[in-house]
Design an enzyme around this catalytic site. Sequence first.
Site, PDB file in Angstrom:
ATOM      1  CG  ASP A 148      43.477  43.325  39.424  1.00  0.00           C
ATOM      2  OD1 ASP A 148      42.781  42.891  40.359  1.00  0.00           O
ATOM      3  OD2 ASP A 148      42.991  43.760  38.358  1.00  0.00           O
TER       4      ASP A 148
ATOM      5  CG  HIS B 187      43.189  47.998  37.527  1.00  0.00           C
ATOM      6  ND1 HIS B 187      42.328  48.985  37.097  1.00  0.00           N
ATOM      7  CD2 HIS B 187      42.454  47.167  38.302  1.00  0.00           C
ATOM      8  CE1 HIS B 187      41.124  48.767  37.598  1.00  0.00           C
ATOM      9  NE2 HIS B 187      41.173  47.661  38.330  1.00  0.00           N
TER      10      HIS B 187
ATOM     11  NE  ARG C 250      38.517  36.044  43.354  1.00  0.00           N
ATOM     12  CZ  ARG C 250      38.343  37.134  42.620  1.00  0.00           C
ATOM     13  NH1 ARG C 250      37.762  38.209  43.153  1.00  0.00           N
ATOM     14  NH2 ARG C 250      38.740  37.172  41.376  1.00  0.00           N
TER      15      ARG C 250
END
Length: 433
Positions: free
Chosen positions: A308, A230, A60
């Site tokens: 993830d 994913h 982030r």
Amino acid sequence: MSTILIRGARILGGAPGDILLRDGVVAETGDLAGARADQTVDADGLVALPGLVDLHTHLREPGREDAETVETGTQAAARGGYTAVHAMANTSPVADTAGVVEQVWRLGQEHGHCDVQPVGAVTSGLEGRQLAELGAMADSAARVRVFSDDGKCVSDAVLMRRALEYVKAFDGVVAQHAQEPRLTEGAQLNEGEVSARLGLTGWPAVAEEAIIARDCLLAAHVGSRLHVCHVSTAGSVEIIRWAKSKGWDVTAEVTPHHLLLTDSCAESSPLGSYNPIYKVNPPLRTAEDVRALREALADGTIDCVATDHAPHPVEDKETEWAAAAMGMIGLETALSVVQEAMVDTGLLDWAGVADRMSARPARIGRLSGHGRPIEPGAPANVTLYDPSARQPVDPAAMVSKSRNTPYEGLTLPGRVVATFLRGRPTVLEGKLV
């Protein structure tokens, strides 16, 4: 550097033995009864694994430090047994230039409790219109080798082809978030019986599978490396299995939550129905999909486990389902979930776990200092894990800045006892050093 003697560890779950770490490398292994060290760690009953490597972590920073930072994210990684993570590009600003990826890389150098390898964006601003500065990011101090618009799909076939062609020059790989955007407009939950009962817009499996099929063909056409992020459906597994049977350079990952949880969690779970904690992209799928994903990870069709790890502040998750952000945190629980889904079910042994969570992701990401066996001369990246422990998941006890874990209240097996990064302890007795 100090020397550390690890006593009685079971390397890859084998017979107990000792491991001597000196000057950042594994100096000796075996019966080291007469060895001396500055520090001795009792590892009786613990499994020794090479430090874990995550191909898919959202740190982030820069831009959303309210959700996570490089410092807190790598602390969570160390607590989970990781010695290296790949930081995804969907930051603010987007990691689409040499300057931004170098910023993330330097933050990792300064504050990281594990190595941080930035992932570069495929397209400028993740907008899917023009290629980002792939060559400049590859030549930067960060030495980027993985490129992804994760969170968004590179849906334009021409752009995807150009990206695959471009990264060949420096042995890079394009990691695709496989989601056909037109087929998933407004999608909220896996398309099926549960979404129908809950009245949530369905997310069809074919939206993932169509992109994977297209991109496998493109990668074969240009002779480049493709990595599928994913993977979540049984159909995707079959496409990847077919591509690998052709000898194409295609790799794939699966998340811990797609190995354990199903779409039924949104309808009935201890945390309540319609709980957005279970809202994730791609969505949780069916029990049949979970079974196929486990079998594919076991037989090597799916190469590795990637978390993830997607932290979000409380206000972005504790809201109505449609408005909630997609994503779950996963670094601190990944190894436990893999034990539950793969080891305790007999699908993988600890050597298999080391392969899928360390060796293969390091190889795909071209991290030469990670993923090596625990043997003399190898970098001293080591995780000590207690598979006999069992403990309930407590979000308040986590070190990630966010608390959006889907495992709250569940009792999972195992506990990371210690993590060593090039011989330096980052975690001891389960606590950050």
